[in-house]
Design an enzyme around this catalytic site. Sequence first.
Site, PDB file in Angstrom:
ATOM      1  CD  GLU A  16      -3.005  -1.012   2.280  1.00  0.00           C
ATOM      2  OE1 GLU A  16      -2.769  -0.252   3.234  1.00  0.00           O
ATOM      3  OE2 GLU A  16      -4.014  -1.735   2.215  1.00  0.00           O
ATOM      4  CB  CYS A  72       2.896   7.474   3.116  1.00  0.00           C
ATOM      5  SG  CYS A  72       3.334   6.251   4.374  1.00  0.00           S
ATOM      6  CB  CYS A  99       7.164  -5.421   8.533  1.00  0.00           C
ATOM      7  SG  CYS A  99       8.397  -4.344   9.316  1.00  0.00           S
ATOM      8  CB  CYS A 141       6.199  -2.593  15.753  1.00  0.00           C
ATOM      9  SG  CYS A 141       7.885  -2.052  15.358  1.00  0.00           S
ATOM     10  CB  CYS A 180       2.879  -1.864  13.215  1.00  0.00           C
ATOM     11  SG  CYS A 180       2.929  -1.495  11.454  1.00  0.00           S
ATOM     12  N   GLY A 233       6.896  -2.142   5.825  1.00  0.00           N
ATOM     13  CA  GLY A 233       8.290  -2.569   5.814  1.00  0.00           C
ATOM     14  C   GLY A 233       9.233  -1.653   6.575  1.00  0.00           C
ATOM     15  CD  GLU A 234      13.524  -0.367   9.564  1.00  0.00           C
ATOM     16  OE1 GLU A 234      14.279   0.433   8.978  1.00  0.00           O
ATOM     17  OE2 GLU A 234      12.792  -0.054  10.516  1.00  0.00           O
ATOM     18  CB  SER A 289      10.183   6.566   8.951  1.00  0.00           C
ATOM     19  OG  SER A 289       9.834   6.263  10.282  1.00  0.00           O
ATOM     20  CB  SER A 347       9.285   4.317  14.667  1.00  0.00           C
ATOM     21  OG  SER A 347       8.757   4.696  13.421  1.00  0.00           O
ATOM     22  CG  LEU A 348      12.190   7.198  20.797  1.00  0.00           C
ATOM     23  CD1 LEU A 348      13.449   6.351  20.651  1.00  0.00           C
ATOM     24  CD2 LEU A 348      12.552   8.613  21.245  1.00  0.00           C
ATOM     25  CG  HIS A 349       6.679   4.452  18.907  1.00  0.00           C
ATOM     26  ND1 HIS A 349       5.971   5.530  18.402  1.00  0.00           N
ATOM     27  CD2 HIS A 349       7.004   3.682  17.841  1.00  0.00           C
ATOM     28  CE1 HIS A 349       5.867   5.395  17.088  1.00  0.00           C
ATOM     29  NE2 HIS A 349       6.484   4.303  16.727  1.00  0.00           N
ATOM     30  CG  ASN A 374      -6.351   4.803  12.249  1.00  0.00           C
ATOM     31  OD1 ASN A 374      -7.416   5.049  12.798  1.00  0.00           O
ATOM     32  ND2 ASN A 374      -6.261   4.520  10.963  1.00  0.00           N
ATOM     33  CB  CYS A 428       1.762   7.009   6.888  1.00  0.00           C
ATOM     34  SG  CYS A 428       1.599   7.328   5.148  1.00  0.00           S
TER      35      CYS A 428
END
Length: 347
Positions: free
Chosen positions: A94, A107, A114, A118, A121, A165-166, A197, A220-222, A296, A339
């Site tokens: 996508e 995006c 992936c 995570c 996700c 994906g990473e 990212s 992407s820390l979080h 989301n 995204c």
Amino acid sequence: MEIDKKDIRALSKEQLRDFFVANDDKAFRGNQVYEWLWSKGAHSFEDMTNVSKGTRNMLETHFVINHIKVDTMQRSEDGTVKNAVRLHDGLVVESVLIPTNTRTTACVSSQVGCSLDCNFCATARLKRMRNLEPAEIYDQVIAIDKESRLYYNHPLSNIVFMGMGEPLMNYNNVLKAIEMITSPEGLGMSPKRIMVSTSGVPKMIKKLADDDVKFKLAVSLHSAIDEIRSRIMPFSANFPLSDLRESLEYWYRKTKSKISYEYVVWKDINDNKASIDALVKFCKYVPCKVNLIEYNPIDDGEFQQASEESIDAYIKALEASGIVVKVRRSRGKDIDAACGQLANKEA
């Protein structure tokens, strides 16, 4: 016996020139075909109108053009456009067009599924099927550029690698795609308008710095607390925050480019003072900005959007320490197109 045909876009311009010379043609023919493939976006050899029929037939015999196909396109009430992109082998990824008043952002995805795990996700619930080829990444951008021109009357202005994906687990192909996107022979886009990212792979972040890339980096820390981060991003147990910090300091020393931290605040996970204080401290190691992202939800599980009060507490603490912070609202909720949280329902 059928010839196993190679995607012609895997060849460099020099290899195309050599191919034509080896087939008793002029080297400049390679330049013509290369232009058709990249800057003109030819979907078939028949599109190459200034190349002779005989040459087009020869190319058809030896090669294919594995273009993506936008299978379904959904437009949100807020203008966001989501593409379900079918690849030549039937797999689906996508990509998303995100408009604002002043620009449009693509995006894009870099893998089918992936490599990482995570927990919050949707993409991570899909096993990694394969890496995307450079041309497949490039094609996503071309498709969104056309949609931007069609719906918003101006070309695509920015690109973020925040889809499926990473990106750093598909390092060479991502960099090759960006090379073509920024090349005058491709889209000619400034690398400063591109952001990659990553979930945070220290070794590969250092490699980016060593390779002197010119695009921007987001992480992407979080959470800036190891225990919490490894709970929500289990793979990060192998990459403690101390290693990530070292790699980001290395990145900044080499590139002088600020980091963007992508950070989702979840209810009862990182919506507490300890998490806020840890983030503020982590942000002081390297010049940066923080994007607080509205979540989301992908189900009714443990990952739920935190309260506005919790978001405000983060904003207040970060701004008090002189750290630039923005809140990114989820876009395209009616088409499930946030995204970095893309749910691949077609695959």
